[in-house]
Enzyme design. Structure first.
Site, PDB file in Angstrom:
ATOM      1  N   ASN A   8     126.088  94.904  27.465  1.00 13.26           N
ATOM      2  CA  ASN A   8     124.900  95.754  27.449  1.00 13.26           C
ATOM      3  C   ASN A   8     124.396  95.965  28.875  1.00 13.26           C
ATOM      4  O   ASN A   8     124.465  95.074  29.726  1.00 13.26           O
ATOM      5  CB  ASN A   8     123.809  95.227  26.503  1.00 13.26           C
ATOM      6  N   GLU A  51     121.041  97.323  30.533  1.00 15.43           N
ATOM      7  CA  GLU A  51     119.659  97.767  30.336  1.00 15.43           C
ATOM      8  C   GLU A  51     119.158  98.536  31.547  1.00 15.43           C
ATOM      9  O   GLU A  51     119.834  98.612  32.577  1.00 15.43           O
ATOM     10  CB  GLU A  51     118.788  96.545  30.004  1.00 15.43           C
ATOM     11  N   CYS A  59     124.298  99.586  24.639  1.00 12.70           N
ATOM     12  CA  CYS A  59     124.796  98.372  23.971  1.00 12.70           C
ATOM     13  C   CYS A  59     126.204  98.018  24.455  1.00 12.70           C
ATOM     14  O   CYS A  59     126.958  98.882  24.931  1.00 12.70           O
ATOM     15  CB  CYS A  59     124.852  98.586  22.464  1.00 12.70           C
ATOM     16  N   GLU A  90     128.767  97.248  22.626  1.00 15.41           N
ATOM     17  CA  GLU A  90     129.795  97.924  21.821  1.00 15.41           C
ATOM     18  C   GLU A  90     130.048  99.332  22.358  1.00 15.41           C
ATOM     19  O   GLU A  90     131.193  99.800  22.401  1.00 15.41           O
ATOM     20  CB  GLU A  90     129.357  98.008  20.353  1.00 15.41           C
ATOM     21  N   CYS A 129     124.003  96.962  16.124  1.00 17.76           N
ATOM     22  CA  CYS A 129     122.865  97.775  15.685  1.00 17.76           C
ATOM     23  C   CYS A 129     123.379  98.975  14.877  1.00 17.76           C
ATOM     24  O   CYS A 129     124.585  99.251  14.843  1.00 17.76           O
ATOM     25  CB  CYS A 129     122.051  98.248  16.892  1.00 17.76           C
ATOM     26  N   CYS A 182     125.466 101.502  16.811  1.00 14.55           N
ATOM     27  CA  CYS A 182     126.809 101.034  17.159  1.00 14.55           C
ATOM     28  C   CYS A 182     127.718 100.978  15.939  1.00 14.55           C
ATOM     29  O   CYS A 182     128.929 101.190  16.060  1.00 14.55           O
ATOM     30  CB  CYS A 182     126.735  99.679  17.859  1.00 14.55           C
TER      31      CYS A 182
HETATM   32  N1  THU Z   1     122.520  94.804  21.941  1.00 15.50           N
HETATM   33  C1  THU Z   1     123.866  95.014  22.094  1.00 15.50           C
HETATM   34  O1  THU Z   1     124.329  95.286  23.214  1.00 15.50           O
HETATM   35  N2  THU Z   1     124.657  94.907  21.006  1.00 15.50           N
HETATM   36  C2  THU Z   1     124.230  94.498  19.782  1.00 15.50           C
HETATM   37  O2  THU Z   1     125.056  94.352  18.884  1.00 15.50           O
HETATM   38  C3  THU Z   1     122.817  94.263  19.537  1.00 15.50           C
HETATM   39  C4  THU Z   1     121.891  94.548  20.671  1.00 15.50           C
HETATM   40  C5  THU Z   1     121.673  94.836  23.137  1.00 15.50           C
HETATM   41  C6  THU Z   1     120.748  95.999  23.309  1.00 15.50           C
HETATM   42  C7  THU Z   1     119.703  95.413  24.236  1.00 15.50           C
HETATM   43  O3  THU Z   1     120.173  95.513  25.578  1.00 15.50           O
HETATM   44  C8  THU Z   1     119.635  93.951  23.859  1.00 15.50           C
HETATM   45  O4  THU Z   1     120.840  93.684  23.155  1.00 15.50           O
HETATM   46  C9  THU Z   1     118.454  93.596  23.001  1.00 15.50           C
HETATM   47  O5  THU Z   1     118.333  94.452  21.928  1.00 15.50           O
END
Ligand code: THU
Length: 140
Positions: free
Chosen positions: A51, A53, A62, A64, A95, A98
């Site tokens: 991920n 941010e 994300c 994925e 999520c 994804c």
């Molecule tokens: N996140 C992912 O990268 N993959 C997931 O399967 C669930 C959530 C990330 C998004 C964000 O950067 C952090 O986790 C918190 O939601």
């Protein structure tokens, strides 16, 4: 009789290792929630993503999504397997967005493992379980 090399990683282990390792590169200073993901394509190639941010919070991506983008950029168009590594001890399920991104390239039978940073499988689901009656390319 086939003999297995005891040193060779068993199937799935390389993918899990890729997800665990890439999680270390996550850029998650806002949530503090690092995630790594790895996908295996139809040719057995492995792609990883974490991920990423952003100070403009909704612009983050994300793990994925990153792994799938890397696969597509390399010409891959089918997902054979997915591993998602969160911080544990709770499994980090993909999520909703994804799940749809995975759906674009995966059959309902494709397995998705949720692992902890030690590579321990916390949950295993098929895409069909995570996204029942999903809308995909064949529905257009
Ligand atoms: N996140 C992912 O990268 N993959 C997931 O399967 C669930 C959530 C990330 C998004 C964000 O950067 C952090 O986790 C918190 O939601």
């Amino acid at each position: 009789m086939q003999h297995h090399d005891p040193v060779a990683p068993h199937p799935g282990q390389r993918l899990t290792e890729a997800a665990v390792t890439v999680r270390g590169n996550a850029h998650a200073p806002y949530s503090g929630f690092a995630v790594g993901a790895a996908v295996e394509d139809g040719d057995g190639r492995i792609f990883a993503g974490c991920n990423v941010e952003n100070a403009a919070y909704p612009e983050g991506t994300c793990a994925e999504a990153g792994a799938i983008a890397a696969m597509v950029a390399a010409g891959g168009r089918s997902l054979r397997r997915v591993v998602v590594c969160g911080g544990g001890p709770q499994p980090c399920f993909p999520c909703g967005g994804c799940r749809q991104k995975i759906r674009e390239f995966a059959a309902a039978s494709v397995e998705i493992d949720m692992v902890d940073p030690q590579g321990k499988i916390l949950a295993r689901r098929t895409l069909g379980e995570l996204l029942p009656d999903g809308f995909g390319p064949e529905n257009l």
